[in-house]
Design a protein around this motif. Structure first.
Motif, mmCIF file in Angstrom:
data_model
loop_
_atom_site.group_PDB
_atom_site.id
_atom_site.type_symbol
_atom_site.label_atom_id
_atom_site.label_comp_id
_atom_site.label_asym_id
_atom_site.label_seq_id
_atom_site.Cartn_x
_atom_site.Cartn_y
_atom_site.Cartn_z
ATOM 1 N N GLY A 16 0.900 -1.194 0.214
ATOM 2 C CA GLY A 16 0.053 0.056 0.160
ATOM 3 C C GLY A 16 0.807 1.154 0.014
ATOM 4 O O GLY A 16 2.012 0.987 0.216
ATOM 5 N N GLY A 17 0.284 2.305 -0.388
ATOM 6 C CA GLY A 17 1.008 3.728 -0.096
ATOM 7 C C GLY A 17 0.336 4.667 -1.116
ATOM 8 O O GLY A 17 -0.720 4.341 -1.837
ATOM 9 N N ALA A 18 0.907 5.730 -0.968
ATOM 10 C CA ALA A 18 0.284 7.178 -1.603
ATOM 11 C C ALA A 18 0.598 6.714 -3.139
ATOM 12 O O ALA A 18 1.297 5.670 -3.543
ATOM 13 C CB ALA A 18 0.761 8.431 -1.395
ATOM 14 N N GLY A 19 -0.198 7.649 -4.113
ATOM 15 C CA GLY A 19 -0.005 7.528 -5.478
ATOM 16 C C GLY A 19 1.518 7.960 -6.101
ATOM 17 O O GLY A 19 2.416 8.556 -5.461
ATOM 18 N N GLY A 20 1.977 6.833 -6.822
ATOM 19 C CA GLY A 20 3.209 7.081 -7.851
ATOM 20 C C GLY A 20 4.312 6.840 -6.962
ATOM 21 O O GLY A 20 5.453 7.066 -7.531
ATOM 22 N N VAL A 21 4.301 6.076 -5.623
ATOM 23 C CA VAL A 21 5.725 5.915 -4.874
ATOM 24 C C VAL A 21 6.231 4.658 -5.295
ATOM 25 O O VAL A 21 7.315 4.347 -4.938
ATOM 26 C CB VAL A 21 5.057 5.923 -3.560
ATOM 27 C CG1 VAL A 21 4.888 7.368 -2.925
ATOM 28 C CG2 VAL A 21 4.154 4.854 -3.173
ATOM 29 N N GLY A 22 5.622 3.835 -6.229
ATOM 30 C CA GLY A 22 6.491 2.390 -6.567
ATOM 31 C C GLY A 22 5.691 1.444 -6.176
ATOM 32 O O GLY A 22 6.420 0.162 -5.957
ATOM 33 N N LYS A 23 4.449 1.332 -5.847
ATOM 34 C CA LYS A 23 3.661 0.125 -5.195
ATOM 35 C C LYS A 23 3.699 -0.824 -6.323
ATOM 36 O O LYS A 23 3.983 -2.220 -6.085
ATOM 37 C CB LYS A 23 2.453 0.361 -4.949
ATOM 38 C CG LYS A 23 2.256 1.490 -4.176
ATOM 39 C CD LYS A 23 0.713 1.798 -3.674
ATOM 40 C CE LYS A 23 -0.071 2.471 -4.960
ATOM 41 N NZ LYS A 23 0.505 3.846 -5.313
ATOM 42 N N THR A 123 -18.044 0.555 -12.688
ATOM 43 C CA THR A 123 -17.073 1.323 -13.624
ATOM 44 C C THR A 123 -16.668 2.545 -12.931
ATOM 45 O O THR A 123 -15.835 3.442 -13.374
ATOM 46 C CB THR A 123 -17.557 1.867 -14.998
ATOM 47 O OG1 THR A 123 -18.604 2.484 -14.757
ATOM 48 C CG2 THR A 123 -17.822 0.652 -15.865
ATOM 49 N N ALA A 124 -17.215 3.089 -11.726
ATOM 50 C CA ALA A 124 -16.864 4.232 -11.073
ATOM 51 C C ALA A 124 -15.161 4.088 -10.955
ATOM 52 O O ALA A 124 -14.759 3.189 -10.449
ATOM 53 C CB ALA A 124 -17.407 4.367 -9.760
ATOM 54 N N VAL A 125 -14.741 5.359 -10.864
ATOM 55 C CA VAL A 125 -13.181 5.299 -10.721
ATOM 56 C C VAL A 125 -12.672 5.230 -9.263
ATOM 57 O O VAL A 125 -11.965 4.312 -8.978
ATOM 58 C CB VAL A 125 -12.557 6.746 -11.163
ATOM 59 C CG1 VAL A 125 -11.354 6.784 -11.057
ATOM 60 C CG2 VAL A 125 -13.039 7.034 -12.912
ATOM 61 N N SER A 126 -13.611 5.821 -8.530
ATOM 62 C CA SER A 126 -13.287 5.723 -7.194
ATOM 63 C C SER A 126 -14.145 4.469 -6.380
ATOM 64 O O SER A 126 -15.083 4.741 -6.609
ATOM 65 C CB SER A 126 -13.744 6.918 -6.356
ATOM 66 O OG SER A 126 -14.117 6.939 -5.172
ATOM 67 N N GLY A 127 -13.334 3.943 -5.800
ATOM 68 C CA GLY A 127 -13.806 2.443 -5.341
ATOM 69 C C GLY A 127 -13.944 1.245 -5.797
ATOM 70 O O GLY A 127 -13.691 0.333 -5.096
ATOM 71 N N SER A 128 -14.075 1.394 -7.007
ATOM 72 C CA SER A 128 -14.441 0.072 -7.431
ATOM 73 C C SER A 128 -12.766 -0.591 -7.844
ATOM 74 O O SER A 128 -13.021 -2.221 -7.704
ATOM 75 C CB SER A 128 -14.998 0.176 -9.126
ATOM 76 O OG SER A 128 -14.138 0.466 -9.969
ATOM 77 N N GLU A 161 -7.690 5.238 1.922
ATOM 78 C CA GLU A 161 -8.986 5.115 0.978
ATOM 79 C C GLU A 161 -8.999 3.679 0.633
ATOM 80 O O GLU A 161 -10.146 3.041 0.477
ATOM 81 C CB GLU A 161 -8.935 5.958 -0.298
ATOM 82 C CG GLU A 161 -9.704 6.868 -0.570
ATOM 83 C CD GLU A 161 -9.549 7.649 -1.870
ATOM 84 O OE1 GLU A 161 -10.125 7.644 -2.592
ATOM 85 O OE2 GLU A 161 -8.331 8.263 -1.862
ATOM 86 N N PHE A 162 -7.773 3.074 0.425
ATOM 87 C CA PHE A 162 -7.870 1.565 0.109
ATOM 88 C C PHE A 162 -8.691 0.487 0.785
ATOM 89 O O PHE A 162 -9.190 -0.154 0.515
ATOM 90 C CB PHE A 162 -6.361 1.103 -0.144
ATOM 91 C CG PHE A 162 -6.500 -0.402 -0.561
ATOM 92 C CD1 PHE A 162 -6.742 -0.767 -1.679
ATOM 93 C CD2 PHE A 162 -6.070 -1.334 0.329
ATOM 94 C CE1 PHE A 162 -6.728 -2.101 -1.984
ATOM 95 C CE2 PHE A 162 -5.994 -2.651 -0.014
ATOM 96 C CZ PHE A 162 -6.445 -3.116 -1.037
ATOM 97 N N LEU A 163 -8.537 1.141 2.284
ATOM 98 C CA LEU A 163 -9.267 0.211 3.077
ATOM 99 C C LEU A 163 -10.569 0.492 3.678
ATOM 100 O O LEU A 163 -11.503 -0.380 3.652
ATOM 101 C CB LEU A 163 -8.648 0.368 4.536
ATOM 102 C CG LEU A 163 -6.943 -0.282 4.395
ATOM 103 C CD1 LEU A 163 -6.316 0.074 5.734
ATOM 104 C CD2 LEU A 163 -7.185 -1.801 4.352
ATOM 105 N N GLU A 164 -11.005 1.859 3.316
ATOM 106 C CA GLU A 164 -12.396 2.170 3.522
ATOM 107 C C GLU A 164 -13.276 1.798 2.210
ATOM 108 O O GLU A 164 -14.339 1.572 2.390
ATOM 109 C CB GLU A 164 -12.163 3.690 3.850
ATOM 110 C CG GLU A 164 -11.651 4.096 5.199
ATOM 111 C CD GLU A 164 -11.663 5.433 5.244
ATOM 112 O OE1 GLU A 164 -11.769 6.326 4.349
ATOM 113 O OE2 GLU A 164 -11.537 5.721 6.559
ATOM 114 N N ALA A 165 -12.421 1.940 1.030
ATOM 115 C CA ALA A 165 -13.679 1.921 -0.110
ATOM 116 C C ALA A 165 -14.285 0.575 -0.270
ATOM 117 O O ALA A 165 -15.585 0.585 -0.475
ATOM 118 C CB ALA A 165 -12.704 2.209 -1.472
ATOM 119 N N PRO A 166 -13.674 -0.688 -0.088
ATOM 120 C CA PRO A 166 -14.587 -1.772 -0.055
ATOM 121 C C PRO A 166 -15.427 -1.909 1.042
ATOM 122 O O PRO A 166 -16.357 -2.448 0.782
ATOM 123 C CB PRO A 166 -13.483 -2.948 0.343
ATOM 124 C CG PRO A 166 -12.076 -2.312 -0.342
ATOM 125 C CD PRO A 166 -12.092 -0.739 0.293
#
Ligand SMILES: Nc1ncnc2c1ncn2[C@@H]1O[C@H](COP(=O)(O)OP(=O)(O)OP(=O)(O)O)[C@@H](O)[C@H]1O
Ligand SMILES: [Mg+2]
Length: 381
Positions: A16-23, A123-128, A161-166
């Motif tokens: 996990g981690g923020a955007g673009g860090v190398g996940k 198809t929602a960008v956020s959450g799916s 967000e990753f943990l909350e969205a599902p």
């Protein structure tokens, strides 16, 4: 400690981690490294850069792990004693497959998939992406075909967000949102309905979408499937909390990124999730030691003219300012992590877009501290 020791006996590793860090890069390198050591590993990647996907022979359409043939990786010396399997997550397909699996019959599944609310939702960008990554993890773990699953995670504005969205999405699917909305007496609906009616009517005129009808049809179709969603959600939670799961946080060495990582780690721990360690990626290594720019200039001056030597030395010194900053970040992080795994991966000269690049990253993840240091003389010489 190296990643290999950390992952001994683990079945799931979440990066996990923020955007673009190398996940994505880290996930792929971990999977490659563990397969090289004999494990049967599957890595679920999310939106890998095209060139990396090509290098791994990944095709977007499959949505199932496929085995990577080491012969085709273009690394003659590379031996995989285990097996490397990889896939790219296709959120829409994963969502559809989930509906197919839990629907009581194919007719109902088809109807749900045609529903407009479902179309939007899947198809929602956020959450799916978050939701389907977890759904895929669940499916692969239940099948039990792999020793280790490495899960890449989507770029999130905030790592949490990753943990909350599902959770948000599955409680929506369980109908809590709508039940609260309609209530046993329908009072909620009347109140909201009165306020929202003109807006919804306008929306229907403009877009042709009858939101309320679509929504209630959607939940009508889901019907008793919602209890299946709850069961799955509970099982997923069990997998994520198990001691055989390891959450690794990937971060860049910038001050703010470290702060966010520490915060994310606390949140994981507060929620009973097995935080395992931090990978600090794109670190600028200290190549100077206790030398200064003048020493570098003199060293370089032996093999080039003075003007060029001076300019290169200046450039090298500027890089070193970043190295000092990164070192401070690493020291601060190490103090906070009290004993948890902390691995630094250097900024490579080029993007990681092929297996050679992944092997370079693997080297830093799979070897212990002292072997990673490169002295300045070997660089300048
Ligand atoms: N150590 C490194 N040195 C040089 N380039 C790197 C390094 N690590 C990652 N990169 C490059 O940085 C870019 C972002 O990496 P990656 O895609 O792994 O990040 P990510 O966290 O998965 O991003 P996103 O949040 O968008 O999914 C890629 O182009 C990758 O090749
Ligand atoms: Mg990524």
């Amino acid at each position: 400690m190296s990643i290999a020791e950390l992952l001994e006996g683990k079945r799931v590793c979440v990066c996990g981690g923020a955007g673009g860090v190398g996940k994505t890069t880290t996930s792929a390198a971990i999977a490659l490294g563990m397969a090289a050591q004999g494990a049967k590993v599957a890595v679920v990647t999310i939106d890998p850069a095209n060139r990396l996907a090509n290098a791994l022979g990944l095709k977007r359409l499959e949505n199932e792990p496929s085995r990577i043939d080491p012969e085709r990786l273009g690394q003659p010396g590379l031996e995989l004693t285990g097996e490397l399997w990889a896939m790219m997550l296709d959120p829409k397909r994963t969502f559809d497959e989930l509906i197919d699996r839990v629907a009581p019959d194919p007719g109902r599944a088809a109807e749900i998939k045609r529903n407009r609310v479902y179309e939007q939702l899947s198809t929602a960008v956020s959450g799916s992406q978050e939701f389907t990554a977890i759904a895929k993890l669940y499916e692969l773990e239940e099948r039990g075909e792999f020793d280790l699953l490495v899960l890449d995670t989507p770029p999130s504005r905030s790592a949490l967000e990753f943990l909350e969205a599902p959770v948000r999405l599955s409680s929506f699917l369980e109908g809590r949102a709508l039940r609260a909305f309609m209530g046993p007496t329908g009072a909620g609906m009347r109140i909201v309905g009165r306020g929202a009616a003109p807006l919804l009517a306008a929306l229907r005129r403009v877009t042709g979408v009858d939101l309320l009808t679509d929504l209630s049809t959607f939940f009508g179709l889901l019907g008793d499937m919602t209890s299946d969603f709850s069961l799955r959600a509970a099982r997923v939670e069990e997998i994520l909390r198990a001691p055989t799961t390891a959450f690794l946080l990937v971060t860049s060495p910038q001050h703010d990124a470290i702060d966010e990582t520490l915060w994310f780690r606390r949140t994981l721990q507060d929620n009973g999730l097995p935080f395992a360690g931090v990978v600090v990626n794109r670190v600028h290594h200290d190549l100077l030691g206790d030398r200064d720019a003048g020493d570098v200039e003199r060293l370089l001056g032996r093999s080039m003219n003075a003007d060029l030597a001076s300019r290169i030395a200046r450039n090298f010194y500027d890089y070193h300012v970043l190295a000092r900053r990164d070192e401070q970040s690493l020291t601060r992080l190490a103090k906070e992590l009290d004993g948890h795994l902390l691995l630094a991966v250097p900024q490579l000269d080029d993007d990681v877009h092929d297996v050679g690049g992944l092997l370079a990253i693997r080297r830093y993840l799979f070897t212990s501290g002292s072997e990673r240091k490169r002295p300045i003389d070997s660089v300048v010489a």
